[in-house]
Write an enzyme that holds these catalytic residues in place. Structure first.
Site, PDB file in Angstrom:
ATOM      1  N   HIS A  86      33.954 -38.925  12.405  1.00 21.19           N
ATOM      2  CA  HIS A  86      32.733 -38.361  13.003  1.00 21.19           C
ATOM      3  C   HIS A  86      32.881 -38.364  14.530  1.00 21.19           C
ATOM      4  CE1 HIS A  86      28.600 -37.789  14.225  1.00 21.19           C
ATOM      5  NE2 HIS A  86      28.370 -37.317  13.006  1.00 21.19           N
ATOM      6  N   GLU A 162      31.595 -29.865  12.233  1.00 21.88           N
ATOM      7  CA  GLU A 162      30.448 -30.325  13.023  1.00 21.88           C
ATOM      8  C   GLU A 162      30.714 -30.092  14.506  1.00 21.88           C
ATOM      9  OE1 GLU A 162      27.693 -33.363  11.037  1.00 21.88           O
ATOM     10  OE2 GLU A 162      29.176 -34.402  12.218  1.00 21.88           O
TER      11      GLU A 162
HETATM   12  P1  PGA Z   1      22.233 -34.006  13.123  1.00 22.24           P
HETATM   13  O1  PGA Z   1      23.524 -34.918  12.919  1.00 22.24           O
HETATM   14  O2  PGA Z   1      21.920 -33.385  11.785  1.00 22.24           O
HETATM   15  O3  PGA Z   1      21.176 -34.922  13.607  1.00 22.24           O
HETATM   16  O4  PGA Z   1      22.607 -32.955  14.120  1.00 22.24           O
HETATM   17  C1  PGA Z   1      24.595 -34.501  12.146  1.00 22.24           C
HETATM   18  C2  PGA Z   1      25.730 -35.472  12.273  1.00 22.24           C
HETATM   19  O5  PGA Z   1      25.992 -35.952  13.381  1.00 22.24           O
HETATM   20  O6  PGA Z   1      26.406 -35.812  11.264  1.00 22.24           O
END
Ligand code: PGA
Length: 250
Positions: A86, A162
């Site tokens: 992440h 992401e």
């Molecule tokens: P968010 O976070 O949905 O608050 O943007 C997603 C993540 O960081 O996995």
């Protein structure tokens, strides 16, 4: 294939009472709940439909890693999934691609399903799509560099795209995650994985400010296997809405 929704609670909630309430409200089929380590045991006892995931795992089975939790330990705790790489772990815990590659290998070897997060920072996205693709291709190559011989584990590998600039807590207001951008990057990741692992049919999720307002526009695309939800997964009403909208598609 059924879409999956991954609830990434990050370092929340603080009180166990809230944890239990939230877990009960989110306990639906095709949902993966990823709480902080300390809550895994109590949540594993109450889940009936949802699966359990962790937010990280060490690269070694055991040993002198103060504060660490290993993949085989998680597996023994009924954990099925683990989020690795992440952007918050990369940026705030200084995790390198080399460390992530070892973690991916260890988790797949232990039989966990890995949700590997990749995503470009705002500065790269501002250089254009080609720069973003180059960045993601390099991340994938490095993060998956240790699993070449682990043919068995590949089926357990999921990728979450992401973009760092789209995550609710690190948003860049000058950029907007349109369904076109998301789709283009997810198709790019899929093709990239095919070239790394011949014929691999990969599941690629999207994450970054997913809410009940945009879930349908994201999830309705065949190519997108699901969503990784951070902030919105901490509000049980909002997350229930997201679940409903995801599975009431057809
Ligand atoms: P968010 O976070 O949905 O608050 O943007 C997603 C993540 O960081 O996995």
């Amino acid at each position: 294939m059924d879409k999956i929704l991954v609830a990434n609670w990050k370092m929340n909630p603080v009180k166990e009472g809230e944890v239990i309430k939230l877990a009960k409200a989110s306990d639906q089929k095709n949902v993966v709940i990823c709480p902080p380590f300390i809550y895994l045991k109590s949540i594993s006892k109450l889940l009936r439909k949802a699966k359990l995931g962790a937010q990280d795992a060490g690269w070694s089975e055991s040993g002198p890693f103060t504060g660490g939790v290993s993949a085989p330990m998680l597996k023994n705790f009924k954990v099925e999934y683990v989020i690795l790489g992440h952007s918050e772990r990369r940026l705030k815990f200084n995790e390198t691609d080399e460390m992530i590659a070892e973690k991916v290998k260890s988790a797949l070897t232990a039989g966990l399903k890995v949700i590997l997060c990749v995503g470009e920072p705002a500065a790269i996205r501002k250089q254009g799509t080609a720069a973003a693709k180059k960045y993601i291709a390099a991340q994938l190559k490095k993060d998956l560099s240790k699993i070449g011989n682990l043919k068995l584990g590949i089926g357990n590998l999921l990728i979450a795209y992401e973009p760092i600039w789209a995550i609710s807590t690190s948003r860049d207001q000058s950029l907007k995650e349109t369904p076109e951008i998301i789709l283009e990057m997810i198709n790019f990741i899929k093709n990239n994985l095919k070239s790394l692992f011949i014929n691999h049919k990969s599941s690629v999720l999207y994450g970054g400010s997913v809410t009940s307002k945009n879930i349908k526009r994201i999830i309705n695309h065949e190519e997108i296997s699901g969503a990784l939800v951070g902030g919105a997964s901490l509000n049980s009403k909002e997350f229930s809405k997201i679940i409903k909208l995801t599975y009431a598609r057809k």
